[in-house]
Design a protein around this motif. Structure first.
Motif, PDB file in Angstrom:
ATOM      1  N   ALA A  19      -5.622   8.355  -8.223  1.00 36.22           N
ATOM      2  CA  ALA A  19      -5.769   7.857  -7.287  1.00 36.22           C
ATOM      3  C   ALA A  19      -6.461   6.711  -7.227  1.00 36.22           C
ATOM      4  O   ALA A  19      -6.526   6.042  -6.264  1.00 36.22           O
ATOM      5  CB  ALA A  19      -6.805   9.065  -7.027  1.00 36.22           C
ATOM      6  N   LYS A  20      -6.893   6.072  -8.230  1.00 35.56           N
ATOM      7  CA  LYS A  20      -7.619   4.735  -8.215  1.00 35.56           C
ATOM      8  C   LYS A  20      -6.175   3.968  -7.739  1.00 35.56           C
ATOM      9  O   LYS A  20      -6.025   2.971  -8.369  1.00 35.56           O
ATOM     10  CB  LYS A  20      -7.929   4.784  -9.674  1.00 35.56           C
ATOM     11  CG  LYS A  20      -8.949   5.174  -9.722  1.00 35.56           C
ATOM     12  CD  LYS A  20     -10.375   5.378 -11.429  1.00 35.56           C
ATOM     13  CE  LYS A  20     -10.810   3.498 -11.433  1.00 35.56           C
ATOM     14  NZ  LYS A  20     -10.812   3.517 -13.216  1.00 35.56           N
ATOM     15  N   ALA A  21      -5.729   3.968  -8.773  1.00 39.48           N
ATOM     16  CA  ALA A  21      -3.651   3.584  -8.318  1.00 39.48           C
ATOM     17  C   ALA A  21      -3.549   3.918  -7.441  1.00 39.48           C
ATOM     18  O   ALA A  21      -2.285   2.645  -6.708  1.00 39.48           O
ATOM     19  CB  ALA A  21      -2.782   3.797  -9.669  1.00 39.48           C
ATOM     20  N   ASN A  22      -4.104   4.176  -5.827  1.00 38.91           N
ATOM     21  CA  ASN A  22      -3.440   4.681  -4.865  1.00 38.91           C
ATOM     22  C   ASN A  22      -1.871   5.527  -5.281  1.00 38.91           C
ATOM     23  O   ASN A  22      -1.610   5.323  -4.281  1.00 38.91           O
ATOM     24  CB  ASN A  22      -3.124   3.298  -4.239  1.00 38.91           C
ATOM     25  CG  ASN A  22      -4.645   2.852  -3.357  1.00 38.91           C
ATOM     26  OD1 ASN A  22      -5.756   3.883  -2.781  1.00 38.91           O
ATOM     27  ND2 ASN A  22      -4.924   1.572  -3.542  1.00 38.91           N
ATOM     28  N   PHE A  80      -9.780  17.511   0.078  1.00 37.78           N
ATOM     29  CA  PHE A  80     -10.864  16.747   1.659  1.00 37.78           C
ATOM     30  C   PHE A  80     -10.867  15.253  -0.347  1.00 37.78           C
ATOM     31  O   PHE A  80     -11.196  14.275   0.603  1.00 37.78           O
ATOM     32  CB  PHE A  80     -12.006  16.993   1.443  1.00 37.78           C
ATOM     33  CG  PHE A  80     -12.777  16.511   2.156  1.00 37.78           C
ATOM     34  CD1 PHE A  80     -13.284  16.192   3.213  1.00 37.78           C
ATOM     35  CD2 PHE A  80     -13.978  16.209   1.202  1.00 37.78           C
ATOM     36  CE1 PHE A  80     -13.941  15.200   4.141  1.00 37.78           C
ATOM     37  CE2 PHE A  80     -15.029  14.875   1.786  1.00 37.78           C
ATOM     38  CZ  PHE A  80     -14.992  14.647   2.779  1.00 37.78           C
ATOM     39  N   GLU A  81     -11.249  15.688  -0.630  1.00 38.05           N
ATOM     40  CA  GLU A  81     -11.308  14.104  -2.034  1.00 38.05           C
ATOM     41  C   GLU A  81     -10.207  13.491  -1.381  1.00 38.05           C
ATOM     42  O   GLU A  81     -10.408  12.574  -2.047  1.00 38.05           O
ATOM     43  CB  GLU A  81     -11.656  14.885  -2.940  1.00 38.05           C
ATOM     44  CG  GLU A  81     -13.469  15.386  -2.873  1.00 38.05           C
ATOM     45  CD  GLU A  81     -14.356  14.287  -2.959  1.00 38.05           C
ATOM     46  OE1 GLU A  81     -14.206  13.049  -2.288  1.00 38.05           O
ATOM     47  OE2 GLU A  81     -16.117  15.777  -2.818  1.00 38.05           O
ATOM     48  N   VAL A  82      -9.779  14.305  -1.752  1.00 37.73           N
ATOM     49  CA  VAL A  82      -8.015  13.317  -2.162  1.00 37.73           C
ATOM     50  C   VAL A  82      -7.337  12.202  -1.074  1.00 37.73           C
ATOM     51  O   VAL A  82      -7.604  11.436  -0.583  1.00 37.73           O
ATOM     52  CB  VAL A  82      -6.591  13.931  -2.210  1.00 37.73           C
ATOM     53  CG1 VAL A  82      -5.617  13.845  -1.874  1.00 37.73           C
ATOM     54  CG2 VAL A  82      -6.639  14.980  -3.263  1.00 37.73           C
ATOM     55  N   ARG A  83      -8.006  13.005   0.714  1.00 37.42           N
ATOM     56  CA  ARG A  83      -7.989  12.853   1.816  1.00 37.42           C
ATOM     57  C   ARG A  83      -8.572  11.207   1.427  1.00 37.42           C
ATOM     58  O   ARG A  83      -8.872   9.964   2.236  1.00 37.42           O
ATOM     59  CB  ARG A  83      -7.888  13.139   3.129  1.00 37.42           C
ATOM     60  CG  ARG A  83      -6.683  13.968   3.406  1.00 37.42           C
ATOM     61  CD  ARG A  83      -5.562  13.708   3.067  1.00 37.42           C
ATOM     62  NE  ARG A  83      -4.689  14.802   3.829  1.00 37.42           N
ATOM     63  CZ  ARG A  83      -3.736  14.473   2.757  1.00 37.42           C
ATOM     64  NH1 ARG A  83      -3.168  14.306   1.629  1.00 37.42           N
ATOM     65  NH2 ARG A  83      -2.508  16.113   2.825  1.00 37.42           N
ATOM     66  N   ALA A 112     -10.294   5.587   1.247  1.00 33.51           N
ATOM     67  CA  ALA A 112     -10.763   4.589   0.960  1.00 33.51           C
ATOM     68  C   ALA A 112      -9.306   3.841   0.706  1.00 33.51           C
ATOM     69  O   ALA A 112     -10.267   1.970   0.748  1.00 33.51           O
ATOM     70  CB  ALA A 112     -11.446   4.547  -0.282  1.00 33.51           C
ATOM     71  N   GLY A 113      -8.570   4.157  -0.296  1.00 38.69           N
ATOM     72  CA  GLY A 113      -7.490   2.839   0.074  1.00 38.69           C
ATOM     73  C   GLY A 113      -7.125   1.530   0.686  1.00 38.69           C
ATOM     74  O   GLY A 113      -6.705   0.440   0.905  1.00 38.69           O
ATOM     75  N   LEU A 114      -7.048   2.593   2.268  1.00 38.89           N
ATOM     76  CA  LEU A 114      -6.831   1.826   3.289  1.00 38.89           C
ATOM     77  C   LEU A 114      -8.160   0.728   3.917  1.00 38.89           C
ATOM     78  O   LEU A 114      -7.557  -0.431   4.203  1.00 38.89           O
ATOM     79  CB  LEU A 114      -6.369   3.320   4.740  1.00 38.89           C
ATOM     80  CG  LEU A 114      -5.653   3.733   4.147  1.00 38.89           C
ATOM     81  CD1 LEU A 114      -5.793   5.106   5.954  1.00 38.89           C
ATOM     82  CD2 LEU A 114      -4.301   2.954   4.761  1.00 38.89           C
ATOM     83  N   GLN A 118     -16.854   0.055  -1.903  1.00 40.74           N
ATOM     84  CA  GLN A 118     -17.181   1.407  -2.484  1.00 40.74           C
ATOM     85  C   GLN A 118     -16.510   2.613  -2.763  1.00 40.74           C
ATOM     86  O   GLN A 118     -16.852   3.972  -3.348  1.00 40.74           O
ATOM     87  CB  GLN A 118     -18.036   2.066  -0.990  1.00 40.74           C
ATOM     88  CG  GLN A 118     -19.248   0.917  -0.528  1.00 40.74           C
ATOM     89  CD  GLN A 118     -20.614   1.293  -0.863  1.00 40.74           C
ATOM     90  OE1 GLN A 118     -20.487   2.536  -1.578  1.00 40.74           O
ATOM     91  NE2 GLN A 118     -21.561   0.137  -0.994  1.00 40.74           N
ATOM     92  N   GLY A 119     -15.471   2.197  -2.910  1.00 37.60           N
ATOM     93  CA  GLY A 119     -14.366   2.818  -2.784  1.00 37.60           C
ATOM     94  C   GLY A 119     -13.642   3.907  -4.278  1.00 37.60           C
ATOM     95  O   GLY A 119     -13.539   5.191  -4.422  1.00 37.60           O
TER      96      GLY A 119
END
Length: 649
Positions: free
Chosen positions: A406-409, A434-437, A442-444, A490-491
């Protein structure tokens, strides 16, 4: 509980201890290199293995390369040369044995120590009594015993460690120290047997501390005086008599902290189990090296293969080869391999059988009344025999992989990892989706794609939160941060929240290492309170730093009361994953209900006082444990003379 703490354990301090342990054990997940003191420890252990499994002669050569000064001790050199003679006889080379007796051993026997010449005569008797011969004197049989070679190997290694400053990892010393304190608390009073129960953590403690204790270096000759308080404290902490504690202080040149570490190093831990506990904690706290962790199944298999290879190579290893993995301080022998197999769900392993199988060390009977009320510590989070359920370590690793992806998108890899756990995992756990979305959102935002982020939130994030007040609030907060121009950094908190959510969905509780240390710290506090002492070593050994802010200190008035709940109750309730998540987090307090028996601590002395001088005096002349001396002094009006009269009259 303060951020960065879990159930009374300071996780920030534990992070450092675990990273140091993984480096010392050369675990593939280690993110640091071991310090020079640990490398020195390993070199000394290599000498020990060479003496025990290759030859005494090559061991002497290896010891000379580590520190030539240790062989200047004529007492140690005589004993090693005597063993050389025995090994020559064992190999059937009588001529070589006779040559060694004439050229070396006979001369050393004259000056080594008063008993040396008698031992030389016994060694010569070995020429007449072959190994296993019936009717051989007991002294000759002892000479042929393999345990004598092991003792000498350990004595040489311990001498080298003291000389070159070789130390094991800090975590291993802390665990040994707390395990011994827990055992001392348990052994204080026969009334404590069966009435102090702390569930799975005590079962784990019983497995972790091995019953064997390695031989120590020879004590320096001559008299020495040390403060009685230091002598008694060292002896109580390491299960030694007063004379043994004085010898330990003489070996360390009067340095009590060095003596403590040297003595603790003689106790052995179950190496594979310690590594498994450290690995599990490292996955839970994101302490592993590399951007994406390797599969723990492969790691465990490789670790067992490595240990097997090292064991097979012990007898072939030359002194010039790299030292083997530690065998004694953190034991890697075949008996402790059962712990590793059990953690992988092997039904044939001793640890998998629960408290009824195998030797669990001195703490095993702490659980004799509660083994049916709580799952075995080694069994928590791993499948029963024959089950295909994923083990706890694999689950922690999977949750960490999800976070790193997730940190690496790489959300394709996130979903693939979750589906590897269970094809229906995402469908069954909407909070995880929900957490994945939220991470995608946050990546966007971090990429500056504001319009796409808003659209994504409306079409993907908000619909998932419908009907769930907490998720709806989090979705609104994410949008509000974007609208208000909140910093883009914040992401990074969202991948951690995703990791915690996955752990919750997988039913993970606290890492077993946290639960174990939590119970041990409270038992340590209860022990110090019962013995009416403040632990003089807890700062130097690292126990004080490991205790979370707000937890009762050793010897404090509230220590016994604070410890009574987990000691007397069932297994401690595990805290929420937020308590041990990789970025810390606040955790609520955990409550523990007392049993009907009130915990078995009948310490209602009505506030009577005993003086430290009288406690030490009574300990010195009776040889009894501190807590028992305190009770006797309370019973006899703080008068050591009356105590000793009652004991010896």
């Amino acid at each position: 509980m303060a951020a960065g703490s879990g159930n009374g354990v300071c996780l920030t301090a534990l992070d450092g201890l675990v990273k140091g342990f993984m480096a010392a054990e050369r675990m593939p997940e280690a993110s640091e290199l071991p310090p020079a003191s640990v490398e020195a420890w390993r070199a000394c252990e290599g000498v020990c293995d060479t003496v025990e499994h290759v030859s005494v002669l090559q061991g002497l050569q290896a010891a000379d390369s580590v520190d030539a000064t240790v062989l200047q001790d004529q007492r140690l050199l005589f004993q090693l040369k005597k063993q050389e003679l025995v090994e020559a006889l064992r190999a059937g080379d009588t001529a070589e044995a006779l040559a060694r007796a004439r050229e070396e051993l006979s001369q050393l026997a004259l000056d080594a120590y008063p008993e040396a010449y008698g031992e030389f005569q016994t060694a010569m008797s070995a020429f007449l009594w072959s190994r296993g011969a019936s009717g051989a004197p007991e002294a000759v049989r002892d000479l042929w015993a393999p345990s004598e070679r092991t003792r000498l190997a350990e004595t040489l290694a311990h001498t080298l460690k003291l000389s070159v400053g070789g130390y094991d990892s800090d975590l291993s010393y802390v665990v040994r120290y707390l395990l011994l304190a827990a055992r001392a608390f348990h052994n204080m009073d026969a009334r404590s047997r069966g009435s102090h129960r702390c569930g799975a953590a005590c079962e784990l403690a019983g497995v972790l501390l091995k019953p064997e204790r390695a031989a120590r270096a020879l004590a320096p000759e001559g008299a020495a005086n040390f403060p009685e308080g230091v002598v008694q404290a060292l002896g109580q902490a390491t299960e030694m008599s007063r004379e043994e504690a004085i010898a330990a202080l003489k070996r360390s040149g009067g340095d009590a902290h060095a003596a403590l570490r040297a003595e603790l190093g003689c106790f052995r831990l179950d190496g594979p189990l310690m590594q498994e506990l450290a690995r599990e904690y490292a996955f839970a706290r994101d302490l592993v090296a590399g951007s994406v962790v390797s599969a723990p199944e492969d790691t465990a298999a490789n670790g067992r293969a490595s240990r097997s290879t090292e064991a097979d190579g012990d007898r072939k290893r030359s002194p010039s080869s790299s030292p083997p993995r530690k065998r004694r301080g953190v034991s890697g022998n075949s008996s402790s391999d059962s712990g590793s197999r059990a953690l992988d769900g092997d039904p044939d392993s001793t640890a998998a059988q629960g408290p009824g199988g195998g030797d669990h060390g001195g703490l095993a009977d702490m659980e004799e009344d509660s083994v049916h009320s709580a799952p075995a510590a080694g069994d928590r989070g791993r499948p029963p025999a024959g089950s295909t359920t994923i083990s706890a370590t694999v689950k922690y690793a999977a949750a960490l992989k999800v976070k790193q992806h997730a940190k690496a998108n790489r959300f394709d890899l996130v979903e693939a990892e979750l589906q590897r756990l269970d094809p229906n995992f995402i469908d069954n756990h909407p909070k995880v989706l929900f957490e994945v979305r939220r991470c995608q959102f946050a990546g966007l935002v971090a990429s500056g794609k504001t319009a796409e982020a808003i659209t994504f939130a409306r079409t993907q994030l908000t619909p998932l939160a419908a009907g769930d007040e907490q998720m709806a609030s989090q979705a609104k907060a994410a949008l509000a941060q974007l609208m208000l121009g909140a910093p883009k950094d914040q992401g990074p908190q969202y991948p951690t929240a995703l990791q915690v959510s996955v752990c919750k969905a997988l039913g993970l509780e606290e890492p077993r290492l946290v639960e174990l240390l939590s119970v041990l710290l409270q038992l340590h506090a209860a022990y110090c309170a019962k013995a009416r002492q403040t632990d003089r070593f807890e700062g130097a050994i690292g126990v004080a730093a490991l205790r979370a802010a707000g937890a009762p200190a050793s010897g404090s008035a509230s220590a016994a009361a604070a410890a009574a709940a987990p000691v007397a109750g069932a297994a401690p309730a595990a805290g929420p994953p937020e308590a041990w998540g990789a970025d810390g987090g606040d955790a609520s307090d955990y409550s523990h209900d007392d049993d009907d028996d009130g915990g078995g601590d009948d310490d209602d002395d009505g506030g009577e006082e005993v003086t430290e001088a009288n406690i030490l005096l009574t300990m010195e002349f009776t040889g009894l444990p501190r807590a028992q001396c305190v009770e006797l002094l309370l019973l006899h009006g703080n008068d050591p003379q009356v105590v000793m009269h009652s004991l010896f009259s």
